[in-house]
Design a protein around this motif. Sequence first.
Motif, short mmCIF file in Angstrom:
data_model
loop_
_atom_site.label_atom_id
_atom_site.label_comp_id
_atom_site.label_asym_id
_atom_site.label_seq_id
_atom_site.Cartn_x
_atom_site.Cartn_y
_atom_site.Cartn_z
N GLY A 19 0.81 -1.21 0.00
CA GLY A 19 0.00 0.00 0.00
C GLY A 19 0.84 1.26 0.00
N LEU A 20 1.90 1.27 0.81
CA LEU A 20 2.78 2.44 0.86
C LEU A 20 3.48 2.67 -0.48
N TRP A 21 3.75 1.58 -1.21
CA TRP A 21 4.47 1.68 -2.48
C TRP A 21 3.53 1.65 -3.68
N ASN A 22 2.23 1.85 -3.41
CA ASN A 22 1.23 2.01 -4.47
C ASN A 22 1.15 0.84 -5.44
N ALA A 23 1.23 -0.37 -4.89
CA ALA A 23 1.07 -1.58 -5.69
C ALA A 23 -0.42 -1.92 -5.80
N ASP A 24 -0.73 -2.76 -6.75
CA ASP A 24 -2.07 -3.36 -6.82
C ASP A 24 -2.13 -4.44 -5.75
N LEU A 25 -2.93 -4.23 -4.72
CA LEU A 25 -2.95 -5.15 -3.59
C LEU A 25 -3.45 -6.53 -3.96
N SER A 26 -4.15 -6.64 -5.08
CA SER A 26 -4.68 -7.94 -5.49
C SER A 26 -3.63 -8.79 -6.21
N THR A 27 -2.51 -8.17 -6.63
CA THR A 27 -1.50 -8.93 -7.38
C THR A 27 -0.12 -8.92 -6.74
N ALA A 28 0.19 -7.94 -5.91
CA ALA A 28 1.54 -7.81 -5.35
C ALA A 28 1.88 -9.02 -4.49
N VAL A 29 3.13 -9.48 -4.59
CA VAL A 29 3.64 -10.57 -3.77
C VAL A 29 4.96 -10.14 -3.17
N GLY A 30 5.31 -10.73 -2.04
CA GLY A 30 6.57 -10.35 -1.41
C GLY A 30 6.86 -11.19 -0.20
N THR A 31 8.00 -10.90 0.42
CA THR A 31 8.43 -11.69 1.57
C THR A 31 9.43 -10.90 2.39
N ALA A 32 9.58 -11.31 3.64
CA ALA A 32 10.66 -10.80 4.48
C ALA A 32 11.96 -11.50 4.09
N THR A 33 13.06 -10.79 4.24
CA THR A 33 14.38 -11.35 3.92
C THR A 33 15.35 -11.00 5.04
N THR A 34 16.53 -11.59 4.96
CA THR A 34 17.58 -11.26 5.92
C THR A 34 18.34 -10.06 5.40
N GLY A 35 17.77 -8.88 5.60
CA GLY A 35 18.36 -7.65 5.11
C GLY A 35 18.10 -7.44 3.63
N SER A 36 18.48 -6.26 3.14
CA SER A 36 18.27 -5.93 1.73
C SER A 36 19.22 -6.68 0.80
N SER A 37 20.31 -7.21 1.31
CA SER A 37 21.22 -7.94 0.43
C SER A 37 20.55 -9.20 -0.10
N GLU A 38 19.88 -9.94 0.76
CA GLU A 38 19.15 -11.11 0.27
C GLU A 38 18.04 -10.68 -0.69
N ALA A 39 17.36 -9.59 -0.34
CA ALA A 39 16.30 -9.09 -1.21
C ALA A 39 16.84 -8.74 -2.59
N ALA A 40 18.01 -8.11 -2.64
CA ALA A 40 18.61 -7.74 -3.92
C ALA A 40 18.97 -8.98 -4.73
N LEU A 41 19.51 -10.00 -4.08
CA LEU A 41 19.85 -11.23 -4.79
C LEU A 41 18.61 -11.89 -5.37
N LEU A 42 17.51 -11.86 -4.61
CA LEU A 42 16.25 -12.42 -5.12
C LEU A 42 15.73 -11.60 -6.29
N ALA A 43 15.77 -10.28 -6.16
CA ALA A 43 15.30 -9.42 -7.25
C ALA A 43 16.13 -9.64 -8.50
N GLY A 44 17.46 -9.70 -8.35
CA GLY A 44 18.32 -9.93 -9.50
C GLY A 44 18.06 -11.27 -10.15
N THR A 45 17.82 -12.28 -9.33
CA THR A 45 17.52 -13.61 -9.87
C THR A 45 16.23 -13.60 -10.67
N SER A 46 15.22 -12.90 -10.18
CA SER A 46 13.97 -12.78 -10.92
C SER A 46 14.19 -12.09 -12.27
N LEU A 47 14.97 -11.01 -12.27
CA LEU A 47 15.25 -10.31 -13.52
C LEU A 47 15.98 -11.22 -14.49
#
Length: 436
Positions: free
Chosen positions: A98-126
């Motif tokens: 909601g804070l990042w103005n996503a479509d709440l019906s489609t947005a997916v996400g998860t907690a990670t161990t810091g932003s470094s893990e998040a970045a690795l996941l994002a890069g892998t998806s790309l």
Amino acid sequence: MSCPQAASRASAPPTTTARAPGALPSKGWTASAAANAVRIKLREDITPAANLATFLTSTVEPEAERLFSEYLPYNLIDRDQYPGATELERHCVQTLAGLWNADLSTAVGTATTGSSEAALLAGTSLLRRWRHRGDTAGRKPNLVLGANAHVCWHKFCRYWEVEPRIAPAQQDLLHLSAQQAKERCDEDTIGVVSVLGSTIDGSYEPVAGIAAALDELAAETGVDVPIHVDAASGGFVAPFLDPELIWDFRLPRVHSINASGHKYGMVPAGLGWILWCDSEARTNWLSFDTNYLGSTRANHELSFSRSAAPVVLQYYNFLRLGFDGFRELHARCRATATSLAASLDEMGPFQILGDGSDLPVVVLSQRDGRHRWTLRELAAHLGTHGWSVPVYALPPDRQQTDVIRIVVRNELTAGHVEDLLSAVRGYLSGAIATPA
């Protein structure tokens, strides 16, 4: 007022026979003796509240400390055993969506161990999205980023064998520009990383401008390049202080965003967040099913077992502060940072490269001219007053310039700022008076 200091010093542990470093004692110590020995080992470490180098949350209120301790043994990955913790994580993802103005019906996400893990996941998806095009055999993928990008992105490129296409820093610009991003993209670009809140100077990159430039590229060449926004710091600042700024899922080209709950999300170290606009952007390739914890569950993270306590505190902070509380807290930090930058600028010898108007971060270098002192000598002097400030070189092609960075967090009071400024003034008066 002096800077924050440790409240007490530990007493010595019981006398023991000499042993090699790292060797276990033959018999265990009492709990109090072992705790005192640990404190003695750490007694020279600076108090986190006086560490002006870190973005990490260094103080939390007593109720939050109790919650953290209480839920530290809860394993977030054990979804069946701890369904309440899973539900808190889901609530946090929805709040951020909601804070990042996503479509709440489609947005997916998860907690990670810091932003470094998040970045690795994002890069892998790309990377997987690029590979799923089906015509990439024998070709080298690349990722476009600015010279200010966090080291975790360089790790991703090395570990996943992706070419980093780095836009160098310019004389008057220390982050990625829209034109630089467009010029470096081609059919093998898996994505562009845009940083909302640079650790180099605290600035926001022009995400909307970069998206517009990539729209032009798509219209001209057919090359369709997604954006990941590394909002490790800004993701918990911009929604509250800069609501008019377009940087998030309002831009269709933004496929994913990460942020650090342990920075301006006000949670102790160890928590990051990653959100995608939808499951297609995340790609199902990230999903692994596990069935040995009670039921079959999909796992999308790189890590596995980790404490639920940081997620518990993130949810607590959302309830405790609310939108207005986050806005007031971050507005106070920004006001403190801009005031500090103005005071340092008035002293004369400093060039302000980051004035706290985006992230509450002050970055300064020495003005051109002959000086009898260096920033490293100033930092060492501030260390004698209890303040830890980092000195580092700017990225290529500005690496000949050293800077000092001061991160303003909630616990830095007006009295602390005046103490810091007084220490700087005292050093400058002595350094300038000393013959060359």
